[in-house]
Design a protein around this motif. Structure first.
Motif, PDB file in Angstrom:
ATOM      1  N   GLN A 183       0.840  -1.191   0.000  1.00  0.00           N
ATOM      2  CA  GLN A 183       0.000   0.000   0.000  1.00  0.00           C
ATOM      3  C   GLN A 183       0.881   1.250   0.000  1.00  0.00           C
ATOM      4  O   GLN A 183       1.951   1.279   0.608  1.00  0.00           O
ATOM      5  CB  GLN A 183      -0.921   0.023   1.225  1.00  0.00           C
ATOM      6  CG  GLN A 183      -1.817  -1.194   1.381  1.00  0.00           C
ATOM      7  CD  GLN A 183      -2.904  -1.296   0.325  1.00  0.00           C
ATOM      8  OE1 GLN A 183      -3.013  -0.444  -0.555  1.00  0.00           O
ATOM      9  NE2 GLN A 183      -3.722  -2.333   0.389  1.00  0.00           N
ATOM     10  N   LEU A 286     -13.476   0.867 -11.013  1.00  0.00           N
ATOM     11  CA  LEU A 286     -12.084   0.702 -11.393  1.00  0.00           C
ATOM     12  C   LEU A 286     -11.798   1.351 -12.746  1.00  0.00           C
ATOM     13  O   LEU A 286     -10.758   2.005 -12.925  1.00  0.00           O
ATOM     14  CB  LEU A 286     -11.733  -0.787 -11.436  1.00  0.00           C
ATOM     15  CG  LEU A 286     -10.277  -1.138 -11.734  1.00  0.00           C
ATOM     16  CD1 LEU A 286      -9.338  -0.497 -10.717  1.00  0.00           C
ATOM     17  CD2 LEU A 286     -10.084  -2.653 -11.750  1.00  0.00           C
ATOM     18  N   LEU A 289     -11.403   5.052 -12.351  1.00  0.00           N
ATOM     19  CA  LEU A 289     -10.085   5.404 -11.828  1.00  0.00           C
ATOM     20  C   LEU A 289      -9.025   5.290 -12.920  1.00  0.00           C
ATOM     21  O   LEU A 289      -8.163   6.177 -13.056  1.00  0.00           O
ATOM     22  CB  LEU A 289      -9.725   4.499 -10.647  1.00  0.00           C
ATOM     23  CG  LEU A 289      -8.338   4.725 -10.029  1.00  0.00           C
ATOM     24  CD1 LEU A 289      -8.218   6.115  -9.438  1.00  0.00           C
ATOM     25  CD2 LEU A 289      -8.037   3.664  -8.972  1.00  0.00           C
ATOM     26  N   GLN A 290      -9.090   4.233 -13.707  1.00  0.00           N
ATOM     27  CA  GLN A 290      -8.100   4.062 -14.773  1.00  0.00           C
ATOM     28  C   GLN A 290      -8.233   5.159 -15.833  1.00  0.00           C
ATOM     29  O   GLN A 290      -7.224   5.596 -16.412  1.00  0.00           O
ATOM     30  CB  GLN A 290      -8.243   2.680 -15.425  1.00  0.00           C
ATOM     31  CG  GLN A 290      -8.128   1.501 -14.453  1.00  0.00           C
ATOM     32  CD  GLN A 290      -6.746   1.343 -13.832  1.00  0.00           C
ATOM     33  OE1 GLN A 290      -6.092   2.315 -13.458  1.00  0.00           O
ATOM     34  NE2 GLN A 290      -6.303   0.103 -13.709  1.00  0.00           N
ATOM     35  N   ARG A 293      -6.409   8.112 -14.468  1.00  0.00           N
ATOM     36  CA  ARG A 293      -4.963   7.918 -14.542  1.00  0.00           C
ATOM     37  C   ARG A 293      -4.460   8.104 -15.974  1.00  0.00           C
ATOM     38  O   ARG A 293      -3.399   8.696 -16.201  1.00  0.00           O
ATOM     39  CB  ARG A 293      -4.605   6.523 -14.032  1.00  0.00           C
ATOM     40  CG  ARG A 293      -4.744   6.366 -12.526  1.00  0.00           C
ATOM     41  CD  ARG A 293      -4.566   4.928 -12.090  1.00  0.00           C
ATOM     42  NE  ARG A 293      -4.445   4.818 -10.630  1.00  0.00           N
ATOM     43  CZ  ARG A 293      -4.377   3.664  -9.966  1.00  0.00           C
ATOM     44  NH1 ARG A 293      -4.434   2.521 -10.640  1.00  0.00           N
ATOM     45  NH2 ARG A 293      -4.261   3.657  -8.660  1.00  0.00           N
ATOM     46  N   ASP A 381       1.099   5.583  -9.445  1.00  0.00           N
ATOM     47  CA  ASP A 381       0.159   5.670 -10.560  1.00  0.00           C
ATOM     48  C   ASP A 381      -0.523   7.026 -10.630  1.00  0.00           C
ATOM     49  O   ASP A 381      -1.565   7.162 -11.269  1.00  0.00           O
ATOM     50  CB  ASP A 381      -0.888   4.555 -10.447  1.00  0.00           C
ATOM     51  CG  ASP A 381      -0.287   3.178 -10.636  1.00  0.00           C
ATOM     52  OD1 ASP A 381       0.462   3.010 -11.612  1.00  0.00           O
ATOM     53  OD2 ASP A 381      -0.543   2.281  -9.812  1.00  0.00           O
ATOM     54  N   GLU A 384      -5.002   7.941  -6.889  1.00  0.00           N
ATOM     55  CA  GLU A 384      -5.665   6.858  -6.157  1.00  0.00           C
ATOM     56  C   GLU A 384      -6.983   7.390  -5.610  1.00  0.00           C
ATOM     57  O   GLU A 384      -7.220   8.599  -5.580  1.00  0.00           O
ATOM     58  CB  GLU A 384      -4.781   6.352  -5.008  1.00  0.00           C
ATOM     59  CG  GLU A 384      -3.521   5.647  -5.466  1.00  0.00           C
ATOM     60  CD  GLU A 384      -2.694   5.076  -4.321  1.00  0.00           C
ATOM     61  OE1 GLU A 384      -1.900   4.164  -4.584  1.00  0.00           O
ATOM     62  OE2 GLU A 384      -2.844   5.543  -3.167  1.00  0.00           O
ATOM     63  N   LEU A 467     -10.769  -3.486  -3.381  1.00  0.00           N
ATOM     64  CA  LEU A 467      -9.683  -2.836  -4.099  1.00  0.00           C
ATOM     65  C   LEU A 467      -8.381  -2.846  -3.292  1.00  0.00           C
ATOM     66  O   LEU A 467      -7.289  -2.904  -3.860  1.00  0.00           O
ATOM     67  CB  LEU A 467     -10.068  -1.395  -4.443  1.00  0.00           C
ATOM     68  CG  LEU A 467     -11.101  -1.233  -5.556  1.00  0.00           C
ATOM     69  CD1 LEU A 467     -11.604   0.206  -5.622  1.00  0.00           C
ATOM     70  CD2 LEU A 467     -10.510  -1.638  -6.910  1.00  0.00           C
ATOM     71  N   CYS A 470      -5.667  -5.547  -3.819  1.00  0.00           N
ATOM     72  CA  CYS A 470      -4.725  -5.407  -4.937  1.00  0.00           C
ATOM     73  C   CYS A 470      -3.612  -4.416  -4.628  1.00  0.00           C
ATOM     74  O   CYS A 470      -2.559  -4.446  -5.264  1.00  0.00           O
ATOM     75  CB  CYS A 470      -5.475  -4.945  -6.189  1.00  0.00           C
ATOM     76  SG  CYS A 470      -6.861  -6.005  -6.654  1.00  0.00           S
ATOM     77  N   ASN A 472      -2.330  -0.195  -4.034  1.00  0.00           N
ATOM     78  CA  ASN A 472      -2.126   0.947  -4.943  1.00  0.00           C
ATOM     79  C   ASN A 472      -3.416   1.509  -5.527  1.00  0.00           C
ATOM     80  O   ASN A 472      -3.396   2.087  -6.618  1.00  0.00           O
ATOM     81  CB  ASN A 472      -1.182   0.559  -6.084  1.00  0.00           C
ATOM     82  CG  ASN A 472       0.184   0.147  -5.595  1.00  0.00           C
ATOM     83  OD1 ASN A 472       0.754   0.771  -4.701  1.00  0.00           O
ATOM     84  ND2 ASN A 472       0.700  -0.938  -6.149  1.00  0.00           N
ATOM     85  N   HIS A 473      -4.524   1.358  -4.846  1.00  0.00           N
ATOM     86  CA  HIS A 473      -5.779   1.928  -5.330  1.00  0.00           C
ATOM     87  C   HIS A 473      -6.412   2.911  -4.352  1.00  0.00           C
ATOM     88  O   HIS A 473      -7.147   3.800  -4.776  1.00  0.00           O
ATOM     89  CB  HIS A 473      -6.800   0.813  -5.627  1.00  0.00           C
ATOM     90  CG  HIS A 473      -6.494   0.028  -6.864  1.00  0.00           C
ATOM     91  ND1 HIS A 473      -5.655  -1.058  -6.864  1.00  0.00           N
ATOM     92  CD2 HIS A 473      -6.894   0.187  -8.146  1.00  0.00           C
ATOM     93  CE1 HIS A 473      -5.562  -1.544  -8.090  1.00  0.00           C
ATOM     94  NE2 HIS A 473      -6.287  -0.803  -8.885  1.00  0.00           N
TER      95      HIS A 473
END
Length: 493
Positions: A183, A286, A289-290, A293, A381, A384, A467, A470, A472-473
């Protein structure tokens, strides 16, 4: 053993998240611990503080031992090349000013371990907690996880003592891993820093090396302490946020017995239930969020510390003229219970107490929180999921109200009936000097629209927890707020 514990005892132990959530749910609604009561915690921490031989003092940079400024770059680093360096950062684009912003930042690429050891005692999972001293903590000693160590520390670059209980988290003989995720940490202060958040179970007796440092507690006990200012450290909060919890049913449903179906606690319980309907699907969240990014245009790059425009270094601090941003200072530390009992180091000091807040709303009976896509220069990234309001880096009080972050006025103006959680909680005490922020959860009603701003989305707690598996979110401020919320999900005490 209670009938809730009986309901779990003797059941198979499959490696599935739902069963682990049931076991943690039982611990979260257990407050009786005859071996170490909740009332014992504050006196225990105070005793550790008084008897630990602790002292932290500001010193000039010239008094640092094995730390120095590089002659060419001005970067501040350790003679071993390990631990971390303080360097300059320049950020342009992505919503920042056209000229960009410059600031000092900690470059600590290695990942540490934040680990909590758990064991069943009388059929209930207990957590091995630590009275943890960190030089930047307000009050110095706070409730910490079993293991809280950087790689440089637990590989003993400092030539100090061994990290207690490390063997349960690394190597072939470690315990059964229940939670394990990398994290992010504070993206306004660290460059790409991550820590390994772990929960490990053991099935045999574990020696408590020193009852004045480590104690077994239930998750319910730890949750009940969350609302006390300066008590539960950041490292505990981030690990707890990664623990799966679920809506209680059947023999585990004591926490909502007698609660109206439309109560806040019922809505919070549903927010932790995967079978309940959310405003957005998991993949939809998700993908959003992508998208953010992908569309992000900011650029962050390291520059020599001495080349930060407008920043100056004197004998005791690296500062900028307005004093509304972070500064670099140096401290000397004495700590009788640490692996090394004396050392000096640089730290970051922030200008004022910040605010991190979730707006929460019951939508079709399910509690949702409003998360934003939060860009920070030190996040790998770039973006977040973050709190609804996050103003923790610069002194927001120095800004005209018209320049406040969106919804800050609503958070600060909330009436008492809307405030579900509020406490001043510490940030990372190993690198930040007395950095505390107000963490609050404000419940809004029908007067607040379900429609979302472009940079925000409604999400349930179980969606955010999924999330987290995984990594990093979800940023560290949002993870703290998730733990603050889950601390409200509890049975009668």
């Amino acid at each position: 053993m209670s009938h809730r514990a009986d309901a779990l005892a003797g059941r198979a132990r499959p490696d599935d998240t739902m069963f682990l959530a049931d076991r943690l749910s039982l611990s979260a609604t257990t407050f009786d611990n005859p071996r170490f009561t909740t009332e014992d915690v504050v006196p225990w921490l105070e005793r550790a503080r008084k008897e630990g031989g602790f002292a932290v003092d500001r010193i000039p940079f010239a008094a640092l031992d094995q730390w120095s400024f590089d002659h060419e770059t001005g970067n501040l680093g350790h003679s071993t090349g390990r631990f971390f360096t303080v360097e300059g950062l320049r950020v342009t684009g992505g919503g920042w000013s056209a000229e960009g912003i410059t600031q000092p930042i900690i470059n600590q690429r290695e990942s540490g371990i934040l680990g909590i050891l758990v064991r069943e005692i009388d059929g209930v999972l207990h957590l091995l907690m630590q009275a943890k001293m960190e030089p930047g903590n307000t009050g110095l000693v706070q409730l910490g996880p079993t293991v809280q160590a950087t790689r440089s520390n637990y590989t003993r670059v400092h030539h100090g003592g061994h990290t207690r209980y490390l063997e349960y988290f690394v190597g072939p003989d470690r315990g059964k891993v229940l939670v394990d995720a990398l994290q992010s940490e504070q993206g306004d202060s660290f460059l790409y820093k991550r820590n390994r958040n772990m929960v490990v179970e053991v099935f045999e007796d574990v020696p408590v090396h020193d009852h004045d440092v480590h104690r077994w507690m239930t998750l319910g006990q730890v949750h009940s302490l969350m609302g006390i200012d300066h008590l539960v450290n950041m490292d505990v909060r981030t690990v707890l946020s990664c623990m799966p919890l679920g809506r209680q049913r059947g023999a585990l449903d004591e926490s909502v017995v007698g609660e109206p179906a439309d109560s806040f606690q019922s809505a919070l319980s549903k927010s932790l239930d995967r079978s309940e309907q959310a405003v957005h699907g998991d993949l939809e969240l998700l993908t959003w969020l992508q998208d953010l990014r992908t569309e992000n245009s900011h650029s962050a790059r390291l520059v020599p510390l001495r080349e930060l425009a407008g920043w100056s270094t004197d004998e005791g601090a690296v500062t900028e003229p307005s004093n509304s941003c972070v500064k670099v200072i140096a401290v000397s530390v004495e700590a009788g219970t640490r692996e090394v009992t004396r050392w000096t180091q640089p730290m970051l000091q922030f200008p004022s107490q910040g605010v991190a807040a979730f707006l929460a709303k019951r939508i079709d009976g399910v509690l949702h929180v409003l998360v934003q896509g939060k860009a920070q220069p030190g996040i790998r990234d770039a973006i977040e999921f973050g709190p609804t309001v996050q103003c923790v880096s610069r002194d927001w009080r120095a800004l005209p109200q018209g320049e406040w972050p969106p919804l800050l006025d609503l958070v600060l103006g909330a009436h008492a009936g809307q405030v579900r959680f509020s406490a001043v909680l510490p940030e990372e005490g190993g690198r930040f000097y007395q950095r505390d922020n107000l963490y609050t959860v404000i419940e809004v009603g029908d007067e607040f629209p379900d429609a979302e701003p472009d940079t925000m989305r409604w999400a349930t707690l179980t969606q955010l927890k999924d999330l987290l598996r995984c990594g990093n979110h979800i940023n560290v401020e949002a993870r703290t707020l998730m733990t603050c919320l889950q601390s409200l999900w509890q049975g009668p005490q």
